[in-house]
Structures are given as structure tokens and as C-alpha cells.
Design a protein around this motif. Structure first.
Motif, PDB file in Angstrom:
ATOM      1  N   ALA A  66       0.849  -1.143  -0.045  1.00 34.85           N
ATOM      2  CA  ALA A  66      -0.459  -0.021  -0.054  1.00 34.85           C
ATOM      3  C   ALA A  66       0.575   1.057  -0.353  1.00 34.85           C
ATOM      4  O   ALA A  66       0.734   2.227  -0.845  1.00 34.85           O
ATOM      5  CB  ALA A  66      -0.717   0.265   1.456  1.00 34.85           C
ATOM      6  N   ALA A  67       2.231   1.076   0.984  1.00 34.44           N
ATOM      7  CA  ALA A  67       2.925   2.345   0.581  1.00 34.44           C
ATOM      8  C   ALA A  67       3.702   2.693  -0.873  1.00 34.44           C
ATOM      9  O   ALA A  67       3.494   3.657  -0.521  1.00 34.44           O
ATOM     10  CB  ALA A  67       3.802   1.941   1.630  1.00 34.44           C
ATOM     11  N   PHE A  69       1.084   4.330  -2.086  1.00 33.53           N
ATOM     12  CA  PHE A  69       0.499   5.853  -1.372  1.00 33.53           C
ATOM     13  C   PHE A  69       1.341   6.996  -2.656  1.00 33.53           C
ATOM     14  O   PHE A  69       0.786   7.859  -2.370  1.00 33.53           O
ATOM     15  CB  PHE A  69       0.685   5.420  -0.315  1.00 33.53           C
ATOM     16  CG  PHE A  69      -0.672   6.433   0.553  1.00 33.53           C
ATOM     17  CD1 PHE A  69      -1.835   6.672   0.167  1.00 33.53           C
ATOM     18  CD2 PHE A  69       0.091   7.395   1.386  1.00 33.53           C
ATOM     19  CE1 PHE A  69      -2.566   7.848   0.555  1.00 33.53           C
ATOM     20  CE2 PHE A  69      -0.710   8.388   2.091  1.00 33.53           C
ATOM     21  CZ  PHE A  69      -2.189   8.651   1.389  1.00 33.53           C
ATOM     22  N   ASP A 101      -4.420  10.017   4.908  1.00 32.26           N
ATOM     23  CA  ASP A 101      -3.050   9.215   4.256  1.00 32.26           C
ATOM     24  C   ASP A 101      -3.477   8.131   4.513  1.00 32.26           C
ATOM     25  O   ASP A 101      -3.574   7.220   4.003  1.00 32.26           O
ATOM     26  CB  ASP A 101      -1.670   9.937   4.860  1.00 32.26           C
ATOM     27  CG  ASP A 101      -1.777  10.979   3.983  1.00 32.26           C
ATOM     28  OD1 ASP A 101      -2.734  11.673   3.412  1.00 32.26           O
ATOM     29  OD2 ASP A 101      -0.605  11.412   4.052  1.00 32.26           O
ATOM     30  N   ALA A 113      -3.932   4.530   1.941  1.00 23.88           N
ATOM     31  CA  ALA A 113      -3.915   3.466   2.156  1.00 23.88           C
ATOM     32  C   ALA A 113      -4.517   2.049   2.215  1.00 23.88           C
ATOM     33  O   ALA A 113      -4.516   0.997   1.726  1.00 23.88           O
ATOM     34  CB  ALA A 113      -2.787   3.878   3.158  1.00 23.88           C
ATOM     35  N   GLU A 169      -4.686  -1.164   0.066  1.00 23.25           N
ATOM     36  CA  GLU A 169      -4.567  -2.276   0.215  1.00 23.25           C
ATOM     37  C   GLU A 169      -5.065  -3.675  -0.648  1.00 23.25           C
ATOM     38  O   GLU A 169      -6.206  -3.629  -0.772  1.00 23.25           O
ATOM     39  CB  GLU A 169      -3.984  -2.233   1.752  1.00 23.25           C
ATOM     40  CG  GLU A 169      -3.914  -3.692   2.389  1.00 23.25           C
ATOM     41  CD  GLU A 169      -1.784  -3.680   1.585  1.00 23.25           C
ATOM     42  OE1 GLU A 169      -1.097  -4.461   0.889  1.00 23.25           O
ATOM     43  OE2 GLU A 169      -1.320  -2.536   1.587  1.00 23.25           O
TER      44      GLU A 169
END
Length: 228
Positions: free
Chosen positions: A2-3, A6, A27, A31, A35
Motif C-alpha cells: 500500500a505504501a 500511496f 493518508d 492507504a 491495500e
């Protein structure tokens, strides 16, 4: 995972820097939505593409669309949340945004000045639920935050062009997103569109009939009774 996704989205959220609604909550919400839930019958529009339907960078476009909508909604205090069931194969699975199908992109732009991008080929997709919702939104001075109980598209196994009712597993998989949403808008009035949304929301919510499957008339009546 996810990071990585993002970092590619436009996540600066104007108007959300005050202590009561920090940008980091937005944020974390995005995220969490992006995911993967790793289910064969749950299409993640923010990581995956559908051959023959999606543009090559469709997943990124849909991430940007959802980020842009949240920025707009967060520019002022959120007074209402309208939460529905899940994205359909012609709705959020294409647009990336709950209750804003491709056919309603121009209406959203007219109201907010923010233009969303299409992630698919062919004519803009129309959904009965989206049109029913926007018939009411067109009459409102302010837009609510539009959301879904399940943010990825539930479909029949091996057939992403179908829709299915979210399972308990699907609903529980997005409990964290609903928790974060309550942090974003702790004082918002909640309108639950359909029983799935009503049962999933952990807090007070006003129920209205889902407009699909013959429910449009009651949906319209109940929204008017709520003075929306």
C-alpha cells in the motif's frame, strides 16, 4: 504494498491540517482502501486492471480519482456521509470513486471544479444507482462524502463483469476503513443506502432503501422525508 501505491497518488489534502482532522488520517484511509484483500472474487480497482476494459494505467487513475474526491470533501467540515454497499462492475470498479460513475463525472466537476479522469475505454458507463443518487445530489447546496461499505468490487468467481452481494468476510475486511472514515468526519450525519450499509455502520445511521432491484421509488420517498 500500500505504501508504494500511496506514494504515486496526489495526497496533499488542503483544509485538513487542523488537529481535529489531521491529513495523516486521510493518508491512512487511502492507504487502507488501496491495500489488496487478496480474494479471488474481489476486484481491487486501485491495484488491478481488467483486460479489454481498462487503460494501461487504470489503477493509478482510480487512485488519483479517489484521492481528489477526498481532498474536495475535506476542504470544509463534512456534514454528511452517504454510505452504500459496494462498487459495481460499471460503477466504482471503473471510476474508483463510490457513487460517482463515469457518467456523473461532469456533474461532479460542475459542482466542485474538480475533474476526474476516466480509466476505461469505450463510452462512459452508466449505473442506475449512480443516477438515482445524483438526481438528489443535483438539488443540494453541498455534497456529502460518498462512500461504500466494501471498497473493492465483489463479483462471481472468475467473472469480474458480474456483481454479487458482499459477504461477511468482505464487510469485515473493510472495518478498518470505516473506522478511519469516522475519524475523518466524527460529527457527520450518516445516511445508509441499503441494509448492508446500515448493518455495517458502527454508529447512528438513517436507513434508506437501496434504489436497485425495484427500490427506486421508496429510495426517493425516504430521502425526501429526511429533508435531504
Amino acid at each position: 504494498m500500500a505504501a508504494e501505491f500511496f506514494r504515486t497518488a496526489h495526497l496533499a489534502v488542503p483544509g485538513c491540517t487542523e488537529p481535529s482532522r489531521p491529513a495523516d488520517v486521510i493518508d491512512r484511509l487511502l492507504a487502507d482502501v488501496f491495500e489488496s484483500r487478496a480474494a479471488a472474487d474481489l476486484f481491487n480497482p486501485y491495484t488491478d486492471n481488467r483486460p479489454g476494459i481498462d487503460l494501461p494505467d487504470a489503477a493509478r487513475i482510480r487512485r488519483d480519482n479517489l484521492s481528489a474526491v477526498l481532498r474536495v470533501m475535506c476542504a470544509e467540515p463534512i456534514e454528511e456521509i452517504w454510505i452504500a454497499e459496494a462498487p459495481g462492475h460499471n460503477g466504482g470498479a471503473r471510476s474508483g470513486v463510490p457513487l460517482i460513475p463515469e457518467s456523473c463525472f461532469d456533474r461532479f466537476a460542475d459542482r466542485t471544479g474538480t475533474r476526474l479522469r476516466r480509466a476505461t475505454v469505450g463510452p462512459p458507463a452508466v449505473t442506475l444507482t449512480g443516477e438515482a443518487v445524483w438526481t438528489h445530489l443535483d438539488r443540494r447546496l453541498r455534497l456529502p462524502l460518498l462512500w461504500n461499505t466494501v471498497l473493492h468490487h465483489p463479483h462471481q468467481p472468475l467473472d469480474p463483469s458480474t456483481n454479487r452481494t458482499p459477504t461477511t468476510r468482505d464487510i469485515e475486511a473493510f472495518a478498518s476503513s470505516r473506522t478511519l472514515l469516522r475519524e475523518v468526519a466524527p460529527d457527520a450525519r450518516v445516511i445508509a443506502i441499503g441494509r448492508v450499509a446500515e448493518r455495517s455502520w458502527d454508529g447512528p445511521a438513517s436507513y434508506v432503501r437501496h434504489p436497485a432491484q425495484g427500490g427506486r421509488r421508496l429510495f426517493d420517498v425516504q430521502l425526501r422525508e429526511l429533508s435531504i
